[in-house]
Design an enzyme around this catalytic site. Structure first.
Site, PDB file in Angstrom:
ATOM      1  N   GLY A 260      14.397 -35.083 -28.360  1.00 39.50           N
ATOM      2  CA  GLY A 260      14.421 -34.124 -27.260  1.00 39.50           C
ATOM      3  C   GLY A 260      14.601 -32.715 -27.803  1.00 39.50           C
ATOM      4  O   GLY A 260      14.015 -31.754 -27.304  1.00 39.50           O
TER       5      GLY A 260
ATOM      6  N   ALA B 216      13.978 -40.757 -26.287  1.00 40.61           N
ATOM      7  CA  ALA B 216      13.986 -42.220 -26.189  1.00 40.61           C
ATOM      8  C   ALA B 216      15.379 -42.841 -26.322  1.00 40.61           C
ATOM      9  O   ALA B 216      15.666 -43.869 -25.702  1.00 40.61           O
ATOM     10  CB  ALA B 216      13.064 -42.796 -27.264  1.00 40.61           C
TER      11      ALA B 216
ATOM     12  N   CYS C 185      34.357 -29.243 -30.937  1.00 43.71           N
ATOM     13  CA  CYS C 185      35.372 -28.987 -31.945  1.00 43.71           C
ATOM     14  C   CYS C 185      34.710 -28.292 -33.120  1.00 43.71           C
ATOM     15  O   CYS C 185      33.774 -28.814 -33.710  1.00 43.71           O
ATOM     16  CB  CYS C 185      35.972 -30.311 -32.394  1.00 43.71           C
ATOM     17  SG  CYS C 185      37.436 -30.079 -33.351  1.00 43.71           S
TER      18      CYS C 185
HETATM   19  N1  PLP Z   1      18.608 -32.174 -23.652  1.00 45.73           N
HETATM   20  C1  PLP Z   1      19.646 -32.764 -23.065  1.00 45.73           C
HETATM   21  C2  PLP Z   1      19.952 -32.459 -21.640  1.00 45.73           C
HETATM   22  C3  PLP Z   1      20.439 -33.663 -23.775  1.00 45.73           C
HETATM   23  O1  PLP Z   1      21.488 -34.247 -23.171  1.00 45.73           O
HETATM   24  C4  PLP Z   1      20.117 -33.925 -25.129  1.00 45.73           C
HETATM   25  C5  PLP Z   1      20.961 -34.840 -25.925  1.00 45.73           C
HETATM   26  O2  PLP Z   1      22.118 -35.031 -25.653  1.00 45.73           O
HETATM   27  C6  PLP Z   1      19.005 -33.284 -25.685  1.00 45.73           C
HETATM   28  C7  PLP Z   1      18.275 -32.421 -24.920  1.00 45.73           C
HETATM   29  C8  PLP Z   1      18.627 -33.513 -27.107  1.00 45.73           C
HETATM   30  O3  PLP Z   1      17.974 -34.753 -27.268  1.00 45.73           O
HETATM   31  P1  PLP Z   1      17.935 -35.444 -28.712  1.00 45.73           P
HETATM   32  O4  PLP Z   1      19.278 -36.061 -28.941  1.00 45.73           O
HETATM   33  O5  PLP Z   1      16.840 -36.460 -28.599  1.00 45.73           O
HETATM   34  O6  PLP Z   1      17.600 -34.383 -29.694  1.00 45.73           O
END
Ligand code: PLP
Length: 379
Positions: free
Chosen positions: A71, A201, A324
């Site tokens: 993400g 994923a 932290c």
């Molecule tokens: N966006 C949101 C809202 C998330 O909660 C997260 C991960 O916690 C991400 C993006 C990032 O995703 P990834 O862990 O696949 O990099």
């Protein structure tokens, strides 16, 4: 060994058993999907099968799905391309909500260092971006607006249809980070005026290492990575075929209604029992729409960080929104944006449930936290 109680599904999810099976089997699909031979073609077929499964789940078409590594990468892809895409067009303005994930907020800091004007969209005390607020911040040179579908810390759900419509009417692009929404609420991109949507994923029971970017059209994408012609020439890197096959398998397991019904019951229960404890504050959405699995609570007079540590010692995994860093605990930027005091911010815990959690686990969590809260307050 006693089974741990895992209540941090918004951080990551355990791999679903059926997905694990599919993943292990997929390790034999070792071909490079770009190779023309039979072994490569088998990998390509599996890749396209997952693309098809993913696209139909969000009512897109396979040609609108790009696989990447996370993400975080998908968010970086959408935002970082602004540095080069509008280089010769004069000033560029970008709006992102104040409660975005760090993969958006840290990336827009980089955009600023390249001369892009970045503004944060404030949210209400329930964590909502209001349409009027967004409209008042749009400028003639606003090129992109990024608002997440659902927040990872407080679970607030935005009205993406309304927000994306005003942005499109203005002539800017709309990006939505839907990492926390996938599998938890229904998503139909054909009903939203979104140009990009981000998914991950590992939040839906697949292994880590796969991100998914929905893009309305390939013309809107400038590659972040250059090299081979993978992913329609938009994202160079040999595809993570086993991870992508597992993602397709995880998509087949998603049942939004079942997820909502199960986790809503857990959330309702934990809210009811914590009501009996004094100095307990529920942060974020009260009447507004929220993720059924997410609950953020402040325990007055306690440090969320030390409560989480005590729970950890007793086999319970919960997180705090605060980070932290070098010996000090930083308050959560999300709770800050809601106007919550520093003390209550640092006193917060984020519970995020999944299909594997049970009511008896909730009872154990409540007993553990209540005991520690009372002990800490009596010190
Ligand atoms: N966006 C949101 C809202 C998330 O909660 C997260 C991960 O916690 C991400 C993006 C990032 O995703 P990834 O862990 O696949 O990099």
């Amino acid at each position: 060994m006693k089974k741990r109680i895992y209540c941090d599904y918004n951080a990551t999810t355990p791999v679903i058993p059926a997905v694990k099976k599919a993943y292990i089997k997929a390790l034999d699909v070792y071909g490079n999907a770009s190779s023309l031979h039979e072994t490569g073609r088998m990998a390509k077929e599996a890749l396209e099968g997952s693309r098809m499964a993913f696209s139909s789940f969000i009512n897109a078409i396979p040609e609108q799905i790009l696989f990447c590594s996370s993400g975080t990468e998908a968010n970086n892809q959408v935002l970082q391309q602004l540095i080069t895409r509008h280089r010769d067009e004069g000033p560029v303005h970008v709006l992102v909500s104040a409660i975005e994930h760090s993969s958006v907020l840290e990336t827009v800091k980089i955009l600023e260092s390249w001369g892009i004007e970045v503004e944060l969209i404030p949210v209400t005390a329930e964590g909502l971006v209001e349409v009027d607020t967004l409209v008042s911040l749009l400028k003639p040179h606003t090129k992109l607006v990024s608002v997440m579908f659902a927040n990872n810390e407080i679970g607030s759900i935005q009205d993406i249809a309304a927000l994306s419509k005003v942005v499109k009417d203005h002539g800017a692009l709309f990006h939505c980070d839907a990492v926390q929404a996938l599998g938890k609420v229904s998503i139909d991109v054909s009903q939203l005026a979104v140009d990009f949507m981000t998914f991950s994923a590992h939040k839906i029971g697949a292994p880590k290492g796969v991100g998914i970017l929905y893009t309305k059209s390939d013309d809107l994408v400038t590659p972040l990575l250059y090299g081979g012609k993978h992913e329609r020439g938009l994202r160079a890197s040999t595809e993570n075929i086993p991870g992508i096959i597992a993602t397709g398998a995880a998509i087949e397991c998603l049942d939004v209604d079942a997820f909502q019904e199960h986790t809503q019951a857990l959330k309702k229960h934990i809210k009811e029992v914590f009501h009996d404890l004094s100095g307990v504050y529920f942060n974020g959405p009260i009447n507004a729409q929220a993720l059924s699995n997410t609950l953020n609570i402040s325990f007055e007079g306690c440090e969320g960080y030390s409560l989480a540590m005590n729970c950890d010692l007793e086999g319970i995994d919960i997180s705090t929104g605060s980070a932290c860093s070098v010996g000090s605990v930083e308050p959560s930027h999300v709770l800050n944006a809601l106007g919550i005091s520093r003390d209550l911010n640092l006193a917060s815990l984020r519970f995020s449930f999944g299909l594997d959690n049970t009511l008896s686990e909730i009872t154990a969590i409540v007993e553990c936290i209540s005991a520690h809260v009372k002990r800490i307050r009596s010190l």
